[in-house]
Design a protein around this motif. Structure first.
Motif, PDB file in Angstrom:
ATOM      1  N   LYS A  82       0.831  -1.214   0.000  1.00 45.34           N
ATOM      2  CA  LYS A  82       0.000   0.000   0.000  1.00 45.34           C
ATOM      3  C   LYS A  82       0.859   1.254   0.000  1.00 45.34           C
ATOM      4  O   LYS A  82       0.495   2.264  -0.595  1.00 45.34           O
ATOM      5  CB  LYS A  82      -0.940   0.025   1.202  1.00 45.34           C
ATOM      6  CG  LYS A  82      -2.239  -0.649   0.944  1.00 45.34           C
ATOM      7  CD  LYS A  82      -3.298  -0.202   1.919  1.00 45.34           C
ATOM      8  CE  LYS A  82      -4.584  -0.900   1.522  1.00 45.34           C
ATOM      9  NZ  LYS A  82      -5.650  -0.710   2.471  1.00 45.34           N
ATOM     10  N   ILE A  83       1.991   1.212   0.663  1.00 46.69           N
ATOM     11  CA  ILE A  83       2.901   2.363   0.652  1.00 46.69           C
ATOM     12  C   ILE A  83       3.348   2.617  -0.785  1.00 46.69           C
ATOM     13  O   ILE A  83       3.287   3.752  -1.273  1.00 46.69           O
ATOM     14  CB  ILE A  83       4.112   2.129   1.583  1.00 46.69           C
ATOM     15  CG1 ILE A  83       3.647   2.086   3.045  1.00 46.69           C
ATOM     16  CG2 ILE A  83       5.168   3.215   1.381  1.00 46.69           C
ATOM     17  CD1 ILE A  83       4.722   1.649   4.032  1.00 46.69           C
ATOM     18  N   SER A  84       3.760   1.566  -1.473  1.00 43.43           N
ATOM     19  CA  SER A  84       4.188   1.710  -2.870  1.00 43.43           C
ATOM     20  C   SER A  84       3.064   2.262  -3.735  1.00 43.43           C
ATOM     21  O   SER A  84       3.285   3.184  -4.534  1.00 43.43           O
ATOM     22  CB  SER A  84       4.649   0.365  -3.437  1.00 43.43           C
ATOM     23  OG  SER A  84       5.795  -0.082  -2.774  1.00 43.43           O
ATOM     24  N   ALA A  85       1.872   1.722  -3.573  1.00 46.12           N
ATOM     25  CA  ALA A  85       0.741   2.151  -4.398  1.00 46.12           C
ATOM     26  C   ALA A  85       0.369   3.608  -4.114  1.00 46.12           C
ATOM     27  O   ALA A  85       0.153   4.392  -5.045  1.00 46.12           O
ATOM     28  CB  ALA A  85      -0.466   1.244  -4.144  1.00 46.12           C
ATOM     29  N   ARG A  86       0.316   3.979  -2.872  1.00 45.42           N
ATOM     30  CA  ARG A  86      -0.093   5.349  -2.530  1.00 45.42           C
ATOM     31  C   ARG A  86       0.949   6.386  -2.906  1.00 45.42           C
ATOM     32  O   ARG A  86       0.612   7.509  -3.249  1.00 45.42           O
ATOM     33  CB  ARG A  86      -0.440   5.446  -1.052  1.00 45.42           C
ATOM     34  CG  ARG A  86      -1.734   4.701  -0.744  1.00 45.42           C
ATOM     35  CD  ARG A  86      -2.210   4.946   0.643  1.00 45.42           C
ATOM     36  NE  ARG A  86      -3.411   4.158   0.899  1.00 45.42           N
ATOM     37  CZ  ARG A  86      -3.931   3.999   2.090  1.00 45.42           C
ATOM     38  NH1 ARG A  86      -3.392   4.593   3.145  1.00 45.42           N
ATOM     39  NH2 ARG A  86      -5.021   3.276   2.242  1.00 45.42           N
ATOM     40  N   GLN A  88       2.979   5.884  -5.401  1.00 41.23           N
ATOM     41  CA  GLN A  88       3.162   5.671  -6.835  1.00 41.23           C
ATOM     42  C   GLN A  88       4.633   5.437  -7.184  1.00 41.23           C
ATOM     43  O   GLN A  88       5.188   6.045  -8.097  1.00 41.23           O
ATOM     44  CB  GLN A  88       2.586   6.847  -7.627  1.00 41.23           C
ATOM     45  CG  GLN A  88       1.113   7.029  -7.390  1.00 41.23           C
ATOM     46  CD  GLN A  88       0.562   8.248  -8.085  1.00 41.23           C
ATOM     47  OE1 GLN A  88       1.184   9.308  -8.099  1.00 41.23           O
ATOM     48  NE2 GLN A  88      -0.614   8.118  -8.663  1.00 41.23           N
ATOM     49  N   VAL A  89       5.253   4.539  -6.412  1.00 36.29           N
ATOM     50  CA  VAL A  89       6.648   4.177  -6.645  1.00 36.29           C
ATOM     51  C   VAL A  89       6.771   2.663  -6.730  1.00 36.29           C
ATOM     52  O   VAL A  89       5.908   1.929  -6.246  1.00 36.29           O
ATOM     53  CB  VAL A  89       7.599   4.732  -5.545  1.00 36.29           C
ATOM     54  CG1 VAL A  89       7.582   6.253  -5.527  1.00 36.29           C
ATOM     55  CG2 VAL A  89       7.256   4.177  -4.184  1.00 36.29           C
ATOM     56  N   HIS A  90       7.853   2.205  -7.306  1.00 35.60           N
ATOM     57  CA  HIS A  90       8.120   0.776  -7.431  1.00 35.60           C
ATOM     58  C   HIS A  90       8.375   0.190  -6.041  1.00 35.60           C
ATOM     59  O   HIS A  90       8.918   0.855  -5.154  1.00 35.60           O
ATOM     60  CB  HIS A  90       9.339   0.566  -8.338  1.00 35.60           C
ATOM     61  CG  HIS A  90       9.509  -0.845  -8.757  1.00 35.60           C
ATOM     62  ND1 HIS A  90      10.194  -1.761  -8.002  1.00 35.60           N
ATOM     63  CD2 HIS A  90       9.073  -1.503  -9.860  1.00 35.60           C
ATOM     64  CE1 HIS A  90      10.186  -2.929  -8.615  1.00 35.60           C
ATOM     65  NE2 HIS A  90       9.511  -2.797  -9.748  1.00 35.60           N
ATOM     66  N   ALA A  91       8.022  -1.068  -5.868  1.00 36.94           N
ATOM     67  CA  ALA A  91       8.207  -1.753  -4.584  1.00 36.94           C
ATOM     68  C   ALA A  91       9.661  -1.722  -4.120  1.00 36.94           C
ATOM     69  O   ALA A  91       9.936  -1.621  -2.920  1.00 36.94           O
ATOM     70  CB  ALA A  91       7.712  -3.193  -4.682  1.00 36.94           C
TER      71      ALA A  91
END
Length: 171
Positions: A82-86, A88-91
């Motif tokens: 969710k951190i990556s998605a919110r 908007q960065v790669h895992a």
């Protein structure tokens, strides 16, 4: 008067690029090239201001974003995905930021109690305090005065939102 002369005669590499585009017959792309290069240069200038404001806290902007995102949640916890998605960065970027924040004692990782495949990131009290201090600095040094008048900001924001949305739809 000297300041006016200096501004009037200052070499503008972006304007020179535009002139070259036109001279080479790329008229249909000149405005687009000038816009893209201008936005990229503005990004560099803003990032330098943000980096300078965060330097006393030993934070990069990406680490600051993770801390602040966690501080905005009720529990101070989010899954890595969710951190990556919110943000908007790669895992991989999230993992790198969390690794460094964890080493600094600002976040802690733990397994999700109901899903062993999910790693949760918890904001520590030290992380919450640092995020608040860094936000105060960013607000004072960058965000409150981004070198636009209120009128310009009000008219610019919808254009930037539209541009960002259009570019995100294409990716």
């Amino acid at each position: 008067m000297a300041a006016e002369e200096n501004t009037a005669t200052r070499f503008d590499p972006i304007e020179e690029s535009r002139r070259q585009w036109l001279a080479h017959g790329w008229d249909e792309a000149a405005d687009g090239m000038t816009t893209v290069i201008s936005v990229m240069r503005i990004h560099q200038l803003f990032l330098a201001r943000v980096d300078a404001a965060l330097k006393p806290f030993a934070l990069t902007f990406s680490r600051y974003e993770v801390l602040t995102l966690l501080s905005f949640t009720r529990s101070g916890t989010l899954p890595m995905s969710k951190i990556s998605a919110r943000l908007q960065v790669h895992a991989t970027s999230t993992t790198n930021s969390v690794d460094r924040l964890e080493k600094a004692g600002l976040v802690a990782r733990r397994s999700h109690p109901d899903d062993r495949r999910t790693t949760l990131v918890d904001l520590t009290e030290a992380g919450r305090e640092l995020a608040a201090e860094a936000t105060t600095a960013l607000n004072a040094e960058v965000f409150t005065s981004p070198d636009f008048s209120e009128t310009d900001l009000g008219s610019l924001l919808p254009h930037l939102e539209s541009l960002r949305s259009g570019l995100e739809d294409r990716s």
